[in-house]
Design an enzyme around this catalytic site. Structure first.
Site, PDB file in Angstrom:
ATOM      1  N   GLY A  20     -67.690  21.498 -70.542  1.00  0.00           N
ATOM      2  CA  GLY A  20     -67.621  21.896 -71.553  1.00  0.00           C
ATOM      3  C   GLY A  20     -68.735  23.436 -71.385  1.00  0.00           C
ATOM      4  CG  PHE A  21     -68.012  26.225 -74.519  1.00  0.00           C
ATOM      5  CD1 PHE A  21     -67.653  27.576 -73.727  1.00  0.00           C
ATOM      6  CD2 PHE A  21     -67.931  25.468 -75.377  1.00  0.00           C
ATOM      7  CE1 PHE A  21     -65.774  28.266 -74.485  1.00  0.00           C
ATOM      8  CE2 PHE A  21     -66.068  26.460 -75.922  1.00  0.00           C
ATOM      9  CZ  PHE A  21     -65.530  27.155 -75.384  1.00  0.00           C
ATOM     10  CB  VAL A  86     -70.680   8.250 -67.851  1.00  0.00           C
ATOM     11  CG1 VAL A  86     -72.214   7.566 -68.663  1.00  0.00           C
ATOM     12  CG2 VAL A  86     -71.483   9.481 -67.296  1.00  0.00           C
ATOM     13  CD  GLU A 177     -60.295  29.674 -86.680  1.00  0.00           C
ATOM     14  OE1 GLU A 177     -61.056  30.565 -86.000  1.00  0.00           O
ATOM     15  OE2 GLU A 177     -60.521  28.693 -85.867  1.00  0.00           O
ATOM     16  CG  ASP A 307     -71.592  20.170 -79.706  1.00  0.00           C
ATOM     17  OD1 ASP A 307     -71.639  21.137 -79.878  1.00  0.00           O
ATOM     18  OD2 ASP A 307     -69.931  19.995 -80.512  1.00  0.00           O
TER      19      ASP A 307
END
Length: 437
Positions: A20-21, A86, A177, A307
């Protein structure tokens, strides 16, 4: 014991779990470091999650917001990518257990992101659908289009309404959104594609348990957002929670019920921890307690970013940093710097989050943004939102495809390909079981 096919190296091995980011920015920053990087992810692509809602409403095609991880790191010689899941960790031996075998590490970084949080309500979890993966977004699109098609086969409006009642739970940016995108489907697409279905039969609900939408924004911005959604025809309900949902009837905390076959859940997220970590560093929401250097409590060579990491070194965020992309990106960059310092046996640098602001789009020519003590709304905020998201996409092709899509949609009031790829998407329960975690 299965041995994964990973080249041996005399250099320290940094294993990053998650593309991810956070994981990507950490790996990029270590490009010229004297380490071997092993990047693991269950998918072979990086997903730009902020635009998932546009895939689910046929605004963009799936490949517009996904970019192959191998393409990102094609020129990075010190990185090895393996698609793997994992399964556990043995910290005493510096061993990570995966589906492709056991991997030894010198430094281990969890950047596994988050998953949908149903807050322990099993009935809602079984019947609602989150939107954290590309598969979920595509199948939501299939499911929504099929609801329209099946509605045309019915004559009784009371049978049609539950199919066309779309309920979003969670008044954060994702919920706002989503609601705005569904309202635009109702306004612009439904009359053209389904002229035999009266628009009055489709309703879009946005339900928020808290007192306002966009809780992290100012009161004025929240009020503007609610007004803009209501102008689009969204039925906004604040101070209202969802108690039960059986796939047909939504029971609210105020005693009201909504007949709906479509409950889209964006009310919360939770971390995705790994088996084998001590329970005293795991929180009920799945996040892992870390110090200001992103190190797990009790470990010098195991880290968590993004996160999954619960860091409380900043009085501005007493409950931990928000689970947003900018936190993951900045923590990834800071950790890369600290790994270099560890290699040189120097003092580590604590993480400080630079809040670059927040934004959310509501619909055509409508958005809100707050940054640098500025509050924007309306058309200008919408332009800023588009520019920021366009520039954040990986790959020139993706940027170009998304720009062309947005340009075309703006002048034609059209959406993307509204075809049903998989008939099995008709059943929302089956959809939830198919996606998994």
């Amino acid at each position: 014991m299965i041995q994964p096919n990973i080249p041996e190296s005399a250099q320290p091995r940094v294993v990053i779990v998650g593309g991810g980011f956070g994981g990507i920015n950490l790996a990029k920053q270590l490009k010229h470091a004297p380490v071997q990087i092993v990047l693991l992810d269950r998918n072979n692509y990086h997903l730009f999650q902020p635009l998932l809602y546009q895939v689910s409403t046929a605004g963009l095609e799936p490949d517009s917001i996904a970019f192959p991880l191998r393409g990102i790191f094609r020129k990075q010689k010190n990185l090895v990518f393996r698609m793997a899941e994992v399964t556990g960790i043995r910290t005493a031996e510096n061993i990570l257990e995966t589906g492709i075998g056991e991997i030894h590490y010198d430094y281990l970084v969890f950047a596994t992101g988050s998953n949908t949080n149903f807050f322990g309500n099993k009935a809602i979890e079984d019947n609602a659908i989150g939107m954290k993966s590309l598969i979920e977004a595509v199948q939501i699109r299939n499911y929504v289009v099929k609801q329209f098609e099946e509605s045309l086969l019915l004559k009784n409006p009371e049978e049609i309404k539950p199919k066309l009642n779309f309920v979003m739970v969670g008044g954060g940016p994702t919920g706002v959104e989503l609601a705005g995108a569904f309202a635009e489907l109702r306004k612009y697409i439904m009359p053209k594609d389904y002229p035999d279905l009266p628009q009055s039969l489709m309703n879009v609900y946005l339900i928020e348990a808290g007192p306002k939408l966009l809780a992290s924004f100012s009161e004025k911005t929240s009020e503007r957002t609610m007004k803009a959604l209501q102008e689009l025809g969204v039925r906004v309900m604040v101070n209202t929670g969802v108690k039960e949902y059986d796939g047909h009837t939504i029971t609210l905390s105020n005693g009201e019920t909504i007949q709906s076959q479509s409950l889209l859940w964006s009310a919360g997220v939770k971390g995705v921890p790994v088996t084998g970590l001590p329970q005293d560093i795991l929180l009920p929401n799945g996040r892992i307690i870390v110090n200001e250097f992103n190190q797990l409590k009790g470990y010098d060579n195991v880290f968590a970013i993004g996160d999954i990491a619960q860091m409380t070194n900043d009085q501005r965020f007493p409950k931990g940093y928000p689970m947003v992309a900018q936190v993951a990106i900045q923590q990834g960059k800071n950790l890369a710097h600290n790994i270099r310092l560890l290699l040189e046996k120097k003092t580590l640098k604590g993480f400080y989050y630079k809040d670059l602001g927040s934004m959310a789009t509501i619909g055509r020519n409508r958005a809100v943004a707050e940054f640098a003590n500025m509050r924007l709304s309306g058309y200008f905020a919408w332009i800023v939102w588009m520019i920021v998201h366009l520039m954040s996409l990986l790959g020139f092709r993706n940027k170009l495809v998304v720009f062309i899509n947005w340009f075309y949609r703006y002048f034609t009031y059209e959406r993307g390909t509204r075809i049903i790829i998989k008939r099995g998407a008709a059943n929302i329960v089956k959809l939830r079981q198919t996606v998994g975690v």
